[in-house]
Design an enzyme around this catalytic site. Sequence first.
Site, short mmCIF file in Angstrom:
data_model
loop_
_atom_site.label_atom_id
_atom_site.label_comp_id
_atom_site.label_asym_id
_atom_site.label_seq_id
_atom_site.Cartn_x
_atom_site.Cartn_y
_atom_site.Cartn_z
N GLU A 25 0.83 -1.22 0.00
CA GLU A 25 0.00 0.00 0.00
C GLU A 25 0.86 1.27 0.00
O GLU A 25 0.52 2.27 0.64
CB GLU A 25 -0.97 0.03 1.19
CG GLU A 25 -1.95 -1.12 1.25
CD GLU A 25 -2.89 -1.20 0.06
OE1 GLU A 25 -3.05 -0.19 -0.66
OE2 GLU A 25 -3.45 -2.28 -0.17
N GLY A 26 1.94 1.21 -0.74
CA GLY A 26 2.86 2.35 -0.78
C GLY A 26 3.92 2.15 0.30
O GLY A 26 3.60 2.20 1.48
#
Lengths: 598, 598
Positions: B440-441
């Site tokens: 998620e990043g």
Amino acid sequence: MADYIAPTREMKFVLKDVIDIAEVTALGRFQDASDDIIDAVLEEAGKFCREVLSPLNAVGDKQGAQLTADGVVASPGFKEAYQAYADNGWTSVCGDPAYGGQGLPLTLGSAVYEFVDAANMAFSLQPMLTTGAIESILAHGTAEQKAIYLEKMISGQWGGSMNLTEPGAGTDVGALKTKAEPAGDGTYHITGQKIFITWGDHDLTENIVHLVLARTPGSPEGTKGISLFIVPKYLVNEDGSLGGRNDAKCISLEHKLGIHGSPTCVMAFGEESDCIGYMIGAEHKGMAAMFTMMNNARLNVGIQGVGSSERALQMATTFAADRIQGKAIGATVPGPHAIIEHADVRRMLMTIKSTTEAARALTMLNAKALDLAEHHPDEDVRQANKGLADLLTPLSKAYGSDIGVENASLAVQVHGGMGFVEETGIAQVYRDTRINPIYEGTNGVQAMDLVGRKLPMQGGRFWRALLKDIGEFTTTLPDTDEFTGLKVNMQQAVAASEECAEWIVVQQGVNMRNALAGSSPFLRLLSVTVGGYLLAKGALAARTRLDEGDEEQDFLQAKIITARFYAEQIVPTTLGLKSSIMAGDELFFGIPSEQLTP
Amino acid sequence: MADYIAPTREMKFVLKDVIDIAEVTALGRFQDASDDIIDAVLEEAGKFCREVLSPLNAVGDKQGAQLTADGVVASPGFKEAYQAYADNGWTSVCGDPAYGGQGLPLTLGSAVYEFVDAANMAFSLQPMLTTGAIESILAHGTAEQKAIYLEKMISGQWGGSMNLTEPGAGTDVGALKTKAEPAGDGTYHITGQKIFITWGDHDLTENIVHLVLARTPGSPEGTKGISLFIVPKYLVNEDGSLGGRNDAKCISLEHKLGIHGSPTCVMAFGEESDCIGYMIGAEHKGMAAMFTMMNNARLNVGIQGVGSSERALQMATTFAADRIQGKAIGATVPGPHAIIEHADVRRMLMTIKSTTEAARALTMLNAKALDLAEHHPDEDVRQANKGLADLLTPLSKAYGSDIGVENASLAVQVHGGMGFVEETGIAQVYRDTRINPIYEGTNGVQAMDLVGRKLPMQGGRFWRALLKDIGEFTTTLPDTDEFTGLKVNMQQAVAASEECAEWIVVQQGVNMRNALAGSSPFLRLLSVTVGGYLLAKGALAARTRLDEGDEEQDFLQAKIITARFYAEQIVPTTLGLKSSIMAGDELFFGIPSEQLTP
């Protein structure tokens, strides 16, 4: 997994330009260890590690050692690799020439050990533990015991293992229950179980010399009642040939987070009431013998952390240089760029690099101090170096192993999603290296040892001498743009180390727990201070060589940048550490144990 | 593995005494969320997590999801547990009541999510990703799409997955190549491969609604040419019943470091040229839709870190209270003692506890800001909270996930040798939680987002407002023995945060890379400042309640001690962070890439 390339140029720099191995090789005992020999040993070791040991690292992870009806069988390829390792003389680098060893300095052997560990940590534990056993026999064995065991162990024909831990006796060795009863003929019957015995059984060598801590009948409780015994896997006939199988067996292997290629054994001694042991050293003096094994083992575990860290650096750098992803802000050529061009990735890589180099220099200084403590002709020099080695050992062990874990985690992070899948191999480093802060005395035990035993030695003579040296060196750093920032930050760190050490000394007289509460951050503070100092020494040496027109421009320039990065990004953590240390133990015990969780 | 006990009392304290969930439940939309309902939801969730999900955590680790000829089969027991999870309404806690959801605040749903994650992280990812898909359809879908999918997804009958990453397009989503060609009937033919697709296939639900990023013909390069598509595993007939199998398949599973119970799929779309997709939202607006999915996912990943951390705390505390080993210096009763009485072990436990509580409060404040940003009637309040949530999201994600990893490692350390063997279960936490700083990043991307996007928003209005609030609150702390140390350290931290933020703002105009070089330490600095503030708020609330004669004496006293410990041991790290941040990027790029390794 990316190839491992032994950092030989880097290691030569540390040995020659940072810690000055010449002080060791100047000793008569080491007269053969010329610069050329040092270079050749490092190059050959690097080649062997890269070509033979490194390719087996992932193999051992995937197919760990197995327990069979015939005992433990090592991972595929390990036996052949070990044979080559012994044949090429790597088991005997520092061995006593009286027993066939090459008699090279421990400092050089330690450098070689870093390469072996980085290439294949699981493999490296077998020679490491054998070395511990050799040292114990050398220090405490009778002439006869030495004659029987040492030559074969140094040549690598036989292995060794260290049997200390029991289910209720880990850190608290004194709680152990294994028994040794006199058989009447000078030998002992050993009965008991040991756990977490690294390479306790295997098929690499034709015999294994187990060193086992046990209690003789009527011994006092605790550590004062412990004696040490030699328990060979196969008994040895008078002519040195192998006799019958001794009653000492591996009965199960641990299923571990990492180092799958290293069998971690539950060892049963005397299950069939037929385990024969030979006392080594005096009765009840087993702890002293154990510390002989353990001290160098602690340094070696620190070196393992450095090795893991070097491998993590190489893997992360290779990945980051290859992985094209997005555009890097501030890049001078148009994108897309390799992620190595991103500032935050570079932060991670430089953090790994600089802490690895700091910890490496620390461990090598430690090894040098051990060499001088043992072999220098001048008693004062020996004493001073003994004190320095005592002081540095917990630092090497804990800082080396901690940065190993931290840097493996950073290297996983550099890999992004590919770091979490096993195929890239960095996850193995992350798993393998996690044992280092735990075994051979947890890092908490190291911190306790530093604060409780090492600081007070001889009225604090050794830490004062070390910080005085560092302080004086720091003062001599040039006030140039290149060195000013480093100098300022190092001066702060030295001051913080001194202030905290003085505070701890005062607390020791008042409330020991107050001193111990800050022991781990103090260990880190002192390690970072010593690490920063050694990198600064290297940077100054590099500057001198550059000014003299040395050809290795890029390499030497990198030494200076690395030292400055460490001073700028790592050394300032000492500010927070100082605050933590001097806060004392009040809040540690403010919450009753049972309120710590829901 | 030790039982997981959901920290319900702790969570109620955070929601009511620290972040003041009453501001959310005062909104008409949430009028049903009374204090009693909140308590009941937390208690029931805690019970379910303990009894159903937690026992499957080790099961899923040992026998991960498997790819069979019929698709992916989840770990033993997962399907039954999921059915119970859905039947008990846990998939629909925050769901839109228009589609059968319970319409409770995200803040409460986030609290529940922490329990689910802590009990069984691998399991928790399935509902998490389904939630992302639901939010995207809710925000961007047509009325028809909503009618077809939402009710069944909110009830848990169908699952969802998010298909972003491709081999060459991870962080750089804009590089993706999956194609979507108009079929002529309003639908699209999807062709391409996606990697790292969490729960991309499984047998928990009768259908899976894949949300897939792809490019339509002639789209511009980069993120501007990306559109989002619904690709159901089974096509849906007009009456809502399941039709034929769509050409969207899992073709392999990753072999991962952890979360083995969560299948990480390589997904092939249109291998047989027959994958049907439905565009959702406008063409080329896929990135906006993706951010809808991703923002809450980022908060959830931070919460996962908190969950891992809580589990690590519980396991380490239980172990440390049970493990008798040696004598603890400073103990008031004779030994041997449990290791929980040793100062250094207590340091580790209190570090885990205080950072877990700080990160938990941070994530809950973040969730509250999202609730207010979406539902508050006053536009100004919505805006202010939107800005706060934007600012806090990278902090929640990165700080939550980082302390998850750090604390899992500390908990392994507390276990000593038992931490390195898999049977105790703490090694699983250490492995599982390592993904959180990555997906998620990555946390580096979070830091970049914070410095590059979130700080400059509306001229820095949001960070200034936050630090102003914290500064003002800190000033009001009482000058008592209890609070003085905390107050002083927090004032230093606020000053450091302000100074660094201002410095970064200046750098952004001059040399963006200089600002980005310090982005990760700045994220940590701001997180610790916010964390320390929230713990201090809790401590002050606890002091007030104690002074009012509240019965929960021990619990409230522990809140104060924990906040003080954090202020004393964790907050001072900000001193070093400030120094690191303001050093800039000069040394980061001082060594050419190829000189970083041998």
